[in-house]
Design a protein around this motif. Structure first.
Motif, PDB file in Angstrom:
ATOM      1  N   THR A  33       0.846  -1.191   0.000  1.00 25.35           N
ATOM      2  CA  THR A  33       0.000   0.000   0.000  1.00 25.35           C
ATOM      3  C   THR A  33       0.881   1.239   0.000  1.00 25.35           C
ATOM      4  O   THR A  33       1.897   1.287   0.691  1.00 25.35           O
ATOM      5  CB  THR A  33      -0.904   0.006   1.256  1.00 25.35           C
ATOM      6  N   ARG A  34       0.466   2.248  -0.751  1.00 28.17           N
ATOM      7  CA  ARG A  34       1.198   3.522  -0.733  1.00 28.17           C
ATOM      8  C   ARG A  34       1.098   4.145   0.651  1.00 28.17           C
ATOM      9  O   ARG A  34       0.034   4.167   1.263  1.00 28.17           O
ATOM     10  CB  ARG A  34       0.613   4.504  -1.740  1.00 28.17           C
ATOM     11  N   GLN A  35       2.214   4.684   1.099  1.00 28.17           N
ATOM     12  CA  GLN A  35       2.246   5.338   2.402  1.00 28.17           C
ATOM     13  C   GLN A  35       1.228   6.476   2.426  1.00 28.17           C
ATOM     14  O   GLN A  35       0.521   6.669   3.413  1.00 28.17           O
ATOM     15  CB  GLN A  35       3.664   5.851   2.684  1.00 28.17           C
ATOM     16  N   ARG A  36       1.116   7.207   1.343  1.00 29.14           N
ATOM     17  CA  ARG A  36       0.167   8.324   1.245  1.00 29.14           C
ATOM     18  C   ARG A  36      -1.270   7.839   1.454  1.00 29.14           C
ATOM     19  O   ARG A  36      -2.081   8.513   2.102  1.00 29.14           O
ATOM     20  CB  ARG A  36       0.327   8.985  -0.128  1.00 29.14           C
ATOM     21  N   ASP A  37      -1.588   6.659   0.908  1.00 30.28           N
ATOM     22  CA  ASP A  37      -2.944   6.127   1.065  1.00 30.28           C
ATOM     23  C   ASP A  37      -3.229   5.740   2.520  1.00 30.28           C
ATOM     24  O   ASP A  37      -4.356   5.869   2.984  1.00 30.28           O
ATOM     25  CB  ASP A  37      -3.152   4.927   0.147  1.00 30.28           C
ATOM     26  N   LEU A  38      -2.199   5.281   3.215  1.00 28.40           N
ATOM     27  CA  LEU A  38      -2.380   4.938   4.626  1.00 28.40           C
ATOM     28  C   LEU A  38      -2.648   6.177   5.471  1.00 28.40           C
ATOM     29  O   LEU A  38      -3.426   6.124   6.429  1.00 28.40           O
ATOM     30  CB  LEU A  38      -1.151   4.202   5.158  1.00 28.40           C
ATOM     31  N   VAL A  39      -2.010   7.291   5.110  1.00 27.25           N
ATOM     32  CA  VAL A  39      -2.253   8.551   5.818  1.00 27.25           C
ATOM     33  C   VAL A  39      -3.741   8.892   5.741  1.00 27.25           C
ATOM     34  O   VAL A  39      -4.371   9.223   6.748  1.00 27.25           O
ATOM     35  CB  VAL A  39      -1.393   9.690   5.226  1.00 27.25           C
ATOM     36  N   ILE A  60      -4.407  10.187   9.849  1.00 30.65           N
ATOM     37  CA  ILE A  60      -3.334  10.698  10.683  1.00 30.65           C
ATOM     38  C   ILE A  60      -2.470  11.640   9.854  1.00 30.65           C
ATOM     39  O   ILE A  60      -2.550  11.653   8.627  1.00 30.65           O
ATOM     40  CB  ILE A  60      -2.477   9.575  11.309  1.00 30.65           C
ATOM     41  N   GLU A  61      -1.670  12.422  10.536  1.00 28.76           N
ATOM     42  CA  GLU A  61      -0.785  13.375   9.865  1.00 28.76           C
ATOM     43  C   GLU A  61       0.355  12.636   9.160  1.00 28.76           C
ATOM     44  O   GLU A  61       0.769  11.564   9.595  1.00 28.76           O
ATOM     45  CB  GLU A  61      -0.199  14.355  10.885  1.00 28.76           C
ATOM     46  N   ARG A  62       0.854  13.234   8.080  1.00 25.32           N
ATOM     47  CA  ARG A  62       1.977  12.633   7.350  1.00 25.32           C
ATOM     48  C   ARG A  62       3.182  12.445   8.257  1.00 25.32           C
ATOM     49  O   ARG A  62       3.871  11.428   8.188  1.00 25.32           O
ATOM     50  CB  ARG A  62       2.363  13.496   6.151  1.00 25.32           C
ATOM     51  N   ALA A  63       3.463  13.419   9.106  1.00 26.77           N
ATOM     52  CA  ALA A  63       4.617  13.317  10.004  1.00 26.77           C
ATOM     53  C   ALA A  63       4.442  12.149  10.980  1.00 26.77           C
ATOM     54  O   ALA A  63       5.403  11.436  11.285  1.00 26.77           O
ATOM     55  CB  ALA A  63       4.820  14.620  10.768  1.00 26.77           C
ATOM     56  N   THR A  64       3.235  11.950  11.461  1.00 28.74           N
ATOM     57  CA  THR A  64       2.952  10.827  12.352  1.00 28.74           C
ATOM     58  C   THR A  64       3.197   9.514  11.621  1.00 28.74           C
ATOM     59  O   THR A  64       3.833   8.595  12.158  1.00 28.74           O
ATOM     60  CB  THR A  64       1.506  10.891  12.879  1.00 28.74           C
ATOM     61  N   MET A  65       2.699   9.428  10.383  1.00 30.25           N
ATOM     62  CA  MET A  65       2.893   8.214   9.595  1.00 30.25           C
ATOM     63  C   MET A  65       4.370   7.970   9.337  1.00 30.25           C
ATOM     64  O   MET A  65       4.833   6.826   9.413  1.00 30.25           O
ATOM     65  CB  MET A  65       2.129   8.303   8.266  1.00 30.25           C
ATOM     66  N   SER A  66       5.121   9.026   9.073  1.00 26.96           N
ATOM     67  CA  SER A  66       6.559   8.871   8.830  1.00 26.96           C
ATOM     68  C   SER A  66       7.254   8.261  10.040  1.00 26.96           C
ATOM     69  O   SER A  66       8.109   7.380   9.908  1.00 26.96           O
ATOM     70  CB  SER A  66       7.194  10.216   8.483  1.00 26.96           C
ATOM     71  N   GLY A  67       6.881   8.701  11.231  1.00 30.21           N
ATOM     72  CA  GLY A  67       7.458   8.149  12.456  1.00 30.21           C
ATOM     73  C   GLY A  67       7.080   6.693  12.662  1.00 30.21           C
ATOM     74  O   GLY A  67       7.914   5.869  13.069  1.00 30.21           O
ATOM     75  N   ILE A  68       5.842   6.361  12.372  1.00 28.57           N
ATOM     76  CA  ILE A  68       5.376   4.980  12.521  1.00 28.57           C
ATOM     77  C   ILE A  68       6.101   4.079  11.533  1.00 28.57           C
ATOM     78  O   ILE A  68       6.578   2.992  11.886  1.00 28.57           O
ATOM     79  CB  ILE A  68       3.845   4.907  12.328  1.00 28.57           C
ATOM     80  N   VAL A  69       6.220   4.541  10.299  1.00 29.52           N
ATOM     81  CA  VAL A  69       6.912   3.758   9.275  1.00 29.52           C
ATOM     82  C   VAL A  69       8.383   3.585   9.648  1.00 29.52           C
ATOM     83  O   VAL A  69       8.937   2.485   9.524  1.00 29.52           O
ATOM     84  CB  VAL A  69       6.749   4.403   7.878  1.00 29.52           C
TER      85      VAL A  69
END
Length: 153
Positions: free
Chosen positions: A54-60, A65-74
């Motif tokens: 799945t694209r990271q953008r689609d998970l956001v 959730i915020e992109r920055a939050t997703m970046s930290g989780i990833v």
């Protein structure tokens, strides 16, 4: 407004929705703690296990959730070796996430979390649940429309 009015009026819907969400999240976090996972990490793994890469953008968007939050989780899931991040074939600028062998193995070891939904909702009349869903969907749609209109709130 008295606390009794809050517990029985329109404000009670928001109050109890929030309390239910946080209680469910706390139970989920407790169940996942032995696996060194948080609930949002679990949601990412769930998506990848059930829907595949799945694209990271689609998970956001999907997880709201915020992109920055997703970046930290990833970053955390990458460090744990549970996911891989590769360029998307159709758009090299986009990052595609996929489970690693270790992520797939861990997913198979995680507890079934449906017990949370069962504990919360078993024994509640289906019509009552349908009403609650309808009310929350309507309220959510109204608030999202308000945001889209750029209302000065």
């Amino acid at each position: 407004m008295s606390s009794r009015q809050v517990e029985s009026g329109r404000d009670a819907v928001g109050l109890w929705t929030k309390r239910c969400y946080f209680a469910g999240r706390a139970v989920m976090d407790s169940a996942l703690r032995p696996f060194d996972l948080g609930s949002t990490q679990w949601y990412v793994l769930y998506q990848l296990a059930h829907e595949g890469p799945t694209r990271q953008r689609d998970l956001v968007e999907r997880l709201q959730i915020e992109r920055a939050t997703m970046s930290g989780i990833v970053a955390t899931l990458l460090r744990k070796g549970l996911v891989d991040q590769v360029p998307d074939r159709t758009d090299q600028r986009q990052k595609l996430l996929q489970l690693t062998a270790a992520g797939t193995k861990l997913w198979g070891e995680l507890p079934d979390l449906t017990f949370i939904r069962e504990a919360a909702f078993d024994g509640i009349d289906a019509a009552d649940i349908a009403t609650a869903v309808r009310v929350l969907q309507t309220a959510t749609g109204r608030l999202e429309n308000l945001l889209q209109k750029g209302a000065d709130v």
